[in-house]
Motif scaffolding. Sequence first.
Motif, PDB file in Angstrom:
ATOM      1  N   TYR A 115       0.533  -1.008   0.027  1.00 37.29           N
ATOM      2  CA  TYR A 115      -0.549   0.235   0.414  1.00 37.29           C
ATOM      3  C   TYR A 115       0.718   0.799  -0.254  1.00 37.29           C
ATOM      4  O   TYR A 115       0.647   2.013  -0.823  1.00 37.29           O
ATOM      5  CB  TYR A 115      -0.730  -0.016   1.246  1.00 37.29           C
ATOM      6  CG  TYR A 115      -1.582   1.360   1.418  1.00 37.29           C
ATOM      7  CD1 TYR A 115      -3.070   0.918   0.886  1.00 37.29           C
ATOM      8  CD2 TYR A 115      -1.362   2.732   1.685  1.00 37.29           C
ATOM      9  CE1 TYR A 115      -4.095   2.541   1.337  1.00 37.29           C
ATOM     10  CE2 TYR A 115      -2.081   3.331   1.884  1.00 37.29           C
ATOM     11  CZ  TYR A 115      -3.855   3.204   2.233  1.00 37.29           C
ATOM     12  OH  TYR A 115      -4.246   4.489   1.661  1.00 37.29           O
TER      13      TYR A 115
ATOM     14  N   GLU B  95      -8.349  -3.501  -6.210  1.00 38.06           N
ATOM     15  CA  GLU B  95      -9.199  -2.410  -5.602  1.00 38.06           C
ATOM     16  C   GLU B  95      -8.749  -1.478  -4.519  1.00 38.06           C
ATOM     17  O   GLU B  95      -8.862  -0.082  -4.675  1.00 38.06           O
ATOM     18  CB  GLU B  95     -10.469  -2.809  -4.632  1.00 38.06           C
ATOM     19  CG  GLU B  95     -11.124  -2.118  -3.770  1.00 38.06           C
ATOM     20  CD  GLU B  95     -12.149  -2.444  -2.753  1.00 38.06           C
ATOM     21  OE1 GLU B  95     -12.050  -2.026  -1.709  1.00 38.06           O
ATOM     22  OE2 GLU B  95     -12.428  -3.185  -2.456  1.00 38.06           O
TER      23      GLU B  95
ATOM     24  N   ARG C 234      -6.376   1.342  -7.406  1.00 36.86           N
ATOM     25  CA  ARG C 234      -7.275   1.950  -7.954  1.00 36.86           C
ATOM     26  C   ARG C 234      -8.151   2.755  -7.841  1.00 36.86           C
ATOM     27  O   ARG C 234      -7.394   4.130  -7.459  1.00 36.86           O
ATOM     28  CB  ARG C 234      -8.903   1.311  -8.165  1.00 36.86           C
ATOM     29  CG  ARG C 234      -9.667   2.497  -8.986  1.00 36.86           C
ATOM     30  CD  ARG C 234     -11.418   1.627  -8.913  1.00 36.86           C
ATOM     31  NE  ARG C 234     -11.477   0.400  -9.241  1.00 36.86           N
ATOM     32  CZ  ARG C 234     -11.173   0.489 -10.385  1.00 36.86           C
ATOM     33  NH1 ARG C 234     -12.028   1.841 -11.317  1.00 36.86           N
ATOM     34  NH2 ARG C 234     -11.871  -1.134 -11.248  1.00 36.86           N
ATOM     35  N   ARG C 235      -7.846   2.834  -6.257  1.00 40.92           N
ATOM     36  CA  ARG C 235      -7.888   3.534  -5.285  1.00 40.92           C
ATOM     37  C   ARG C 235      -6.807   4.919  -4.829  1.00 40.92           C
ATOM     38  O   ARG C 235      -7.182   5.862  -4.151  1.00 40.92           O
ATOM     39  CB  ARG C 235      -8.168   2.866  -3.171  1.00 40.92           C
ATOM     40  CG  ARG C 235      -9.585   3.707  -2.517  1.00 40.92           C
ATOM     41  CD  ARG C 235      -9.334   3.025  -1.424  1.00 40.92           C
ATOM     42  NE  ARG C 235      -8.697   2.089  -0.699  1.00 40.92           N
ATOM     43  CZ  ARG C 235      -9.102   0.773  -0.443  1.00 40.92           C
ATOM     44  NH1 ARG C 235      -9.509   0.278  -1.401  1.00 40.92           N
ATOM     45  NH2 ARG C 235      -7.602   0.574   0.432  1.00 40.92           N
TER      46      ARG C 235
END
Length: 251
Positions: free
Chosen positions: A42, A83, A86-87
């Motif tokens: 992340y 996901e 994309r975020r």
Amino acid sequence: MKNYLFEVCTNSVESCIAAQEGGANRVELCAGIPEGGTTPSYGEIAMAREVLTTTRLHVIIRPRGGDFLYSPIEIKTMLKDIEMARRLGADGVVFGCLTANGEIDVPVMEQLMEASEGLSVTFHRAFDVCRDASKALEQIINLGCDRILTSGQQATAELGIPLLKELRERAKGRITLLAGCGVNEKNICRIAKETGIQEFHFSARESIKSGMAYKNEAVSMGGTVHISEYERNVTTVKRVKDTIGNLTSVI
């Protein structure tokens, strides 16, 4: 004048910065480079997005090294990682799934494609270990992928020139062929000339020695898997510029 595009395979935010400064159009951000690339963290994606202001960011979605036959829980993990990408503002994602028989896993790919709607999608080098390249090409086109990263089913793109040329001719502009693996400043012109391909994927990395003054080389962080833990490979601005420049200078 041909419209060449250059993607740099980056293993860190530091490499992303060098790729952008060197003139790359796009980066593929990966962790686990010795395993062929796995999904980055992340924090790595978030920081890459922050520093890449003129270069597009694509993120590999690959939960582990090894083959491309994924379990149901691994597929769920991949969906979550798409996901996340994309975020965090990724422009595209990179993935590929095969069946046990070496075919494109169309049902699983359809799930991942649906989750990736609105993002650019590259089918990665799982293509290079599939059973039937011509059949796979048509299936990947039908799935709606934007490009295929391939070395022409050989150890390097230079060795794969014959199949790369054949695939480009078969594709007839319906999908982009992205030539990658072993592409460098010495061979990019030959690959471009002999295949007609206009997008290239390369790492442009150099080895950098660790800054550690104290070293205990008797201990391996990988246990029985030994790699040098006191040097690392990082993309350099010079190698990116040299690779791009060697091709664009002959246009």
